[in-house]
Design a protein around this motif. Structure first.
Motif, PDB file in Angstrom:
ATOM      1  N   GLU A  31      -5.554   7.055   0.017  1.00 30.02           N
ATOM      2  CA  GLU A  31      -5.493   8.480   0.284  1.00 30.02           C
ATOM      3  C   GLU A  31      -6.891   8.965   0.592  1.00 30.02           C
ATOM      4  O   GLU A  31      -7.877   8.436   0.120  1.00 30.02           O
ATOM      5  CB  GLU A  31      -4.861   9.151  -0.940  1.00 30.02           C
ATOM      6  N   ASP A  32      -7.033  10.006   1.442  1.00 31.33           N
ATOM      7  CA  ASP A  32      -8.346  10.503   1.836  1.00 31.33           C
ATOM      8  C   ASP A  32      -9.085  11.076   0.645  1.00 31.33           C
ATOM      9  O   ASP A  32      -8.518  11.738  -0.198  1.00 31.33           O
ATOM     10  CB  ASP A  32      -8.202  11.595   2.907  1.00 31.33           C
TER      11      ASP A  32
ATOM     12  N   ASP B 200      -2.395   9.796  12.041  1.00 28.62           N
ATOM     13  CA  ASP B 200      -1.935   9.091  10.851  1.00 28.62           C
ATOM     14  C   ASP B 200      -2.409   7.646  10.977  1.00 28.62           C
ATOM     15  O   ASP B 200      -1.967   6.908  11.865  1.00 28.62           O
ATOM     16  CB  ASP B 200      -0.406   9.143  10.758  1.00 28.62           C
ATOM     17  N   LEU B 201      -3.331   7.253  10.103  1.00 31.71           N
ATOM     18  CA  LEU B 201      -3.915   5.916  10.163  1.00 31.71           C
ATOM     19  C   LEU B 201      -3.471   5.055   8.998  1.00 31.71           C
ATOM     20  O   LEU B 201      -4.101   4.044   8.691  1.00 31.71           O
ATOM     21  CB  LEU B 201      -5.444   6.024  10.183  1.00 31.71           C
ATOM     22  N   SER B 202      -2.390   5.448   8.367  1.00 36.34           N
ATOM     23  CA  SER B 202      -1.900   4.687   7.221  1.00 36.34           C
ATOM     24  C   SER B 202      -1.061   3.493   7.673  1.00 36.34           C
ATOM     25  O   SER B 202      -0.581   3.443   8.814  1.00 36.34           O
ATOM     26  CB  SER B 202      -1.071   5.583   6.303  1.00 36.34           C
ATOM     27  N   PHE B 203      -0.898   2.544   6.784  1.00 38.56           N
ATOM     28  CA  PHE B 203      -0.057   1.368   7.018  1.00 38.56           C
ATOM     29  C   PHE B 203      -0.507   0.534   8.214  1.00 38.56           C
ATOM     30  O   PHE B 203       0.295  -0.141   8.864  1.00 38.56           O
ATOM     31  CB  PHE B 203       1.411   1.779   7.202  1.00 38.56           C
TER      32      PHE B 203
ATOM     33  N   ARG C 266       0.012  17.971   8.079  1.00 42.24           N
ATOM     34  CA  ARG C 266       0.216  16.632   7.549  1.00 42.24           C
ATOM     35  C   ARG C 266      -0.772  16.298   6.431  1.00 42.24           C
ATOM     36  O   ARG C 266      -1.335  15.213   6.364  1.00 42.24           O
ATOM     37  CB  ARG C 266       0.113  15.590   8.672  1.00 42.24           C
TER      38      ARG C 266
ATOM     39  N   LEU D 266      -9.020   1.766  13.199  1.00 37.05           N
ATOM     40  CA  LEU D 266      -8.552   1.475  11.841  1.00 37.05           C
ATOM     41  C   LEU D 266      -9.676   0.910  10.982  1.00 37.05           C
ATOM     42  O   LEU D 266      -9.781   1.224   9.797  1.00 37.05           O
ATOM     43  CB  LEU D 266      -7.372   0.504  11.894  1.00 37.05           C
TER      44      LEU D 266
ATOM     45  N   TYR E  78     -11.884   3.788   9.962  1.00 40.87           N
ATOM     46  CA  TYR E  78     -11.258   4.590   8.910  1.00 40.87           C
ATOM     47  C   TYR E  78     -11.199   3.853   7.574  1.00 40.87           C
ATOM     48  O   TYR E  78     -11.545   4.405   6.528  1.00 40.87           O
ATOM     49  CB  TYR E  78      -9.851   4.984   9.353  1.00 40.87           C
ATOM     50  N   GLN E  79     -10.793   2.612   7.598  1.00 40.48           N
ATOM     51  CA  GLN E  79     -10.565   1.876   6.359  1.00 40.48           C
ATOM     52  C   GLN E  79     -11.854   1.432   5.674  1.00 40.48           C
ATOM     53  O   GLN E  79     -11.930   1.406   4.441  1.00 40.48           O
ATOM     54  CB  GLN E  79      -9.693   0.649   6.646  1.00 40.48           C
TER      55      GLN E  79
ATOM     56  N   ARG F 104     -13.522   7.033   5.547  1.00 43.64           N
ATOM     57  CA  ARG F 104     -12.145   7.289   5.109  1.00 43.64           C
ATOM     58  C   ARG F 104     -11.918   8.776   4.857  1.00 43.64           C
ATOM     59  O   ARG F 104     -11.796   9.242   3.716  1.00 43.64           O
ATOM     60  CB  ARG F 104     -11.823   6.471   3.872  1.00 43.64           C
TER      61      ARG F 104
END
Length: 255
Positions: A1-2, A48-51, A72, A133, A136-137, A141
């Motif tokens: 989570e951010d 949305d950069l999750s999963f 969101r 990704l 971000y990861q 983040r």
């Protein structure tokens, strides 16, 4: 989570040039100051950069209305933070962008989440999703948005990466950059996506006014001390105003 949630509010354009480095005339040229108000026309698509996937919310949000929406879970009321920091990335998979993201992330860690919100912007998606990704990861983040009309980049001067005519200077810069990044253990992708239009860092105060901007200088490290000084001033001003409001409410209750 951010780690942080971010938001911006509608506000009259205001740039406090006293926050800029007086010794660096290229920090914010006159042409850039004139183009800055256009930033409030930015159309941002939340990402949305999750999963391990990149997807986009088709409902764009402008800086003028972001404070009144929850997009969101990425944008919330800006008044909960004293300042908001935007990093407009030149190219998300760029190794230099990774280095700059690490520097800004380290600086943001010095401020409580309640004082400073942060978010990132990119020009495009699905050209180097792996790089985005990774950015971000591993390096930044925070909430990300696609600047669909590139208003952030235009506000930063619409500056493009040029070619250095001196081959020796190019070689020296390349070797210096390679040594620096190798020391930090940072690796990135090369040549995926648009990487010519330069980005930068923008600081907003709690009212959404632009208080500081640093246009990207290709290959150079972020001026962390300068950004810290500008951010600290904006946060301190926000804290003072918050204290004044709280004191006024206390006195009103006592009355």
């Amino acid at each position: 989570e951010d780690r942080r949630r971010s938001s911006l509010t509608s506000a009259t354009f205001q740039l406090d040039c006293s926050l800029l480095n007086p010794d660096d005339e290229t920090t914010l040229p006159k042409s850039m100051i004139q183009s800055m108000p256009g930033i409030y026309n930015a159309k941002l698509a939340p990402l949305d950069l999750s999963f391990g996937k990149v997807s986009e919310d088709p409902n764009h949000v402008t800086l003028n209305t972001a404070s009144r929406q929850v997009v969101r879970n990425a944008l919330v009321n800006a008044h909960k933070a004293r300042a908001s920091v935007c990093f407009a990335f030149r190219r998300p998979g760029c190794v230099i962008c990774f280095e700059q993201a690490e520097a800004l992330k380290g600086l943001l860690a010095e401020f409580p989440d309640s004082q400073v919100a942060a978010w990132g912007a990119v020009k495009e998606i699905h050209t180097d999703d792996e790089g985005l990704l990774t950015l971000y990861q591993k390096h930044f983040r925070f909430p990300f948005f696609r600047d669909t009309n590139q208003a952030l980049y235009k506000a930063l001067g619409d500056r493009k990466l040029g070619i250095i005519p001196n081959p020796i200077k190019i070689l020296n810069r390349y070797l210096e950059l390679k040594r620096r990044l190798k020391t930090k253990g940072i690796e990135g992708t090369f040549g995926r996506g648009e990487g010519v239009l330069l980005g930068g860092v923008i600081i907003f105060d709690r009212k959404g006014n632009i208080r500081y901007a640093h246009p990207e200088h290709f290959g150079q490290q972020l001026p962390v001390d300068e950004i810290r000084e500008a951010l600290r001033k904006v946060v301190d001003e926000g804290n003072q105003k918050h204290s004044s409001i709280a004191s006024g409410l206390f006195e009103k209750d006592r009355a």
